[in-house]
Motif scaffolding. Structure first.
Motif, short mmCIF file in Angstrom:
data_model
loop_
_atom_site.label_atom_id
_atom_site.label_comp_id
_atom_site.label_asym_id
_atom_site.label_seq_id
_atom_site.Cartn_x
_atom_site.Cartn_y
_atom_site.Cartn_z
N TYR A 7 36.75 66.18 18.54
CA TYR A 7 34.81 66.08 18.29
C TYR A 7 34.29 65.74 20.30
N ASN A 8 32.78 65.99 20.12
CA ASN A 8 32.38 65.63 21.47
C ASN A 8 31.47 64.54 21.51
N ARG A 9 30.91 63.90 20.31
CA ARG A 9 30.21 63.21 20.20
C ARG A 9 31.21 61.18 19.39
N ILE A 10 30.90 60.70 19.37
CA ILE A 10 31.23 59.11 19.16
C ILE A 10 29.69 58.27 18.65
N VAL A 11 28.89 57.99 17.25
CA VAL A 11 28.12 57.91 17.08
C VAL A 11 27.91 56.58 16.16
N PRO A 12 27.57 55.71 16.03
CA PRO A 12 27.80 54.59 15.17
C PRO A 12 27.19 54.76 13.61
N VAL A 13 27.65 54.76 12.94
CA VAL A 13 27.32 53.74 11.33
C VAL A 13 26.07 54.42 11.14
N SER A 14 25.91 53.28 11.42
CA SER A 14 24.38 52.36 11.40
C SER A 14 23.14 53.34 11.87
N PHE A 15 23.31 54.39 12.43
CA PHE A 15 22.18 55.58 13.28
C PHE A 15 22.19 56.71 11.97
N PHE A 16 23.36 56.52 11.25
CA PHE A 16 22.98 57.46 10.74
C PHE A 16 22.58 57.05 9.33
N GLU A 17 22.57 55.74 8.64
CA GLU A 17 22.18 55.56 7.55
C GLU A 17 20.77 55.37 7.60
#
Length: 206
Positions: free
Chosen positions: A159-169
């Motif tokens: 992976y090259n990013r860590i993104v919070p679940v809330s961003f996707f939703e």
């Protein structure tokens, strides 16, 4: 042997690049046949740009669905221990009982379409609590204006990013959002030899 995941070569090939990265993540390099690579490229980049040039609007939902079905057939025929499913609409979410979270907890991956100043395909390789591990094939050097999005340089095969679940939703079109529920899409893929059972995952033990 595992290869580092790679970045797209143009402004348009995020779809096939993310699909090929899924193959690299799930399988050893020696397991991947030229037929697999050829067909991923052959069936993608099917959208025409405003100037009528093929591929200049990237890869369509229908092409990703077709690729998922083709990979299932490829696996059933015994060429590679792969299985997949195509999700659309409200089914694309990170609910505790949802297929997307379940797949990432059990060693699968997901290719999802998100907003990144336009529709864009990325690869999801894992989830831990409320953080999603992402390989975004669009290369960038500068940090995001949102500090919650972490850029990672030392895990090139994962992976090259860590993104919070809330961003996707989010339903509004912002960085890494799935967008409106009716437009969402995802392809879930498993290496059947490494697929974890429900009993092997923390999510099911709690």
């Amino acid at each position: 042997m595992k290869n580092p995941l790679h970045y797209q070569l143009s402004e348009y090939d995020c779809g096939p690049t993310s699909m090929l990265n899924a193959m690299s993540y799930l399988f050893e390099r020696e397991e991947l046949s030229p037929e697999l690579i050829r067909n991923i490229m052959l069936y993608s980049l099917d959208c025409y740009g405003k100037d009528g040039v093929s591929g200049k609007s990237g890869t369509s939902c229908m092409a990703m669905m077709f690729l998922c079905n083709w990979l299932n057939g490829f696996g059933t025929a015994g060429h590679l221990p792969i299985s997949g499913s195509f999700l659309s609409g409200a089914a694309v979410n990170f609910g505790q009982n949802g297929q997307l979270r379940d797949a990432l907890c059990r060693g699968g991956v997901a290719i999802v379409r998100v907003d990144l100043e336009g529709w864009h395909y990325i690869l999801l390789t894992g989830i831990r609590e409320e953080d999603v591990y992402v390989f975004d094939p669009y290369y960038r050097e500068e940090a995001f204006c949102r500090k919650e999005i972490k850029m990672i340089a030392d895990h090139p095969t994962k992976y090259n990013r860590i993104v919070p679940v809330s961003f996707f939703e989010r339903e509004e079109l912002e960085f890494y959002s799935f967008g409106p529920k009716e437009t969402r899409e995802a392809v879930i893929l498993f290496n059947e030899k490494k697929k974890l059972t429900a009993e092997q995952t923390i999510e099911y033990i709690i």
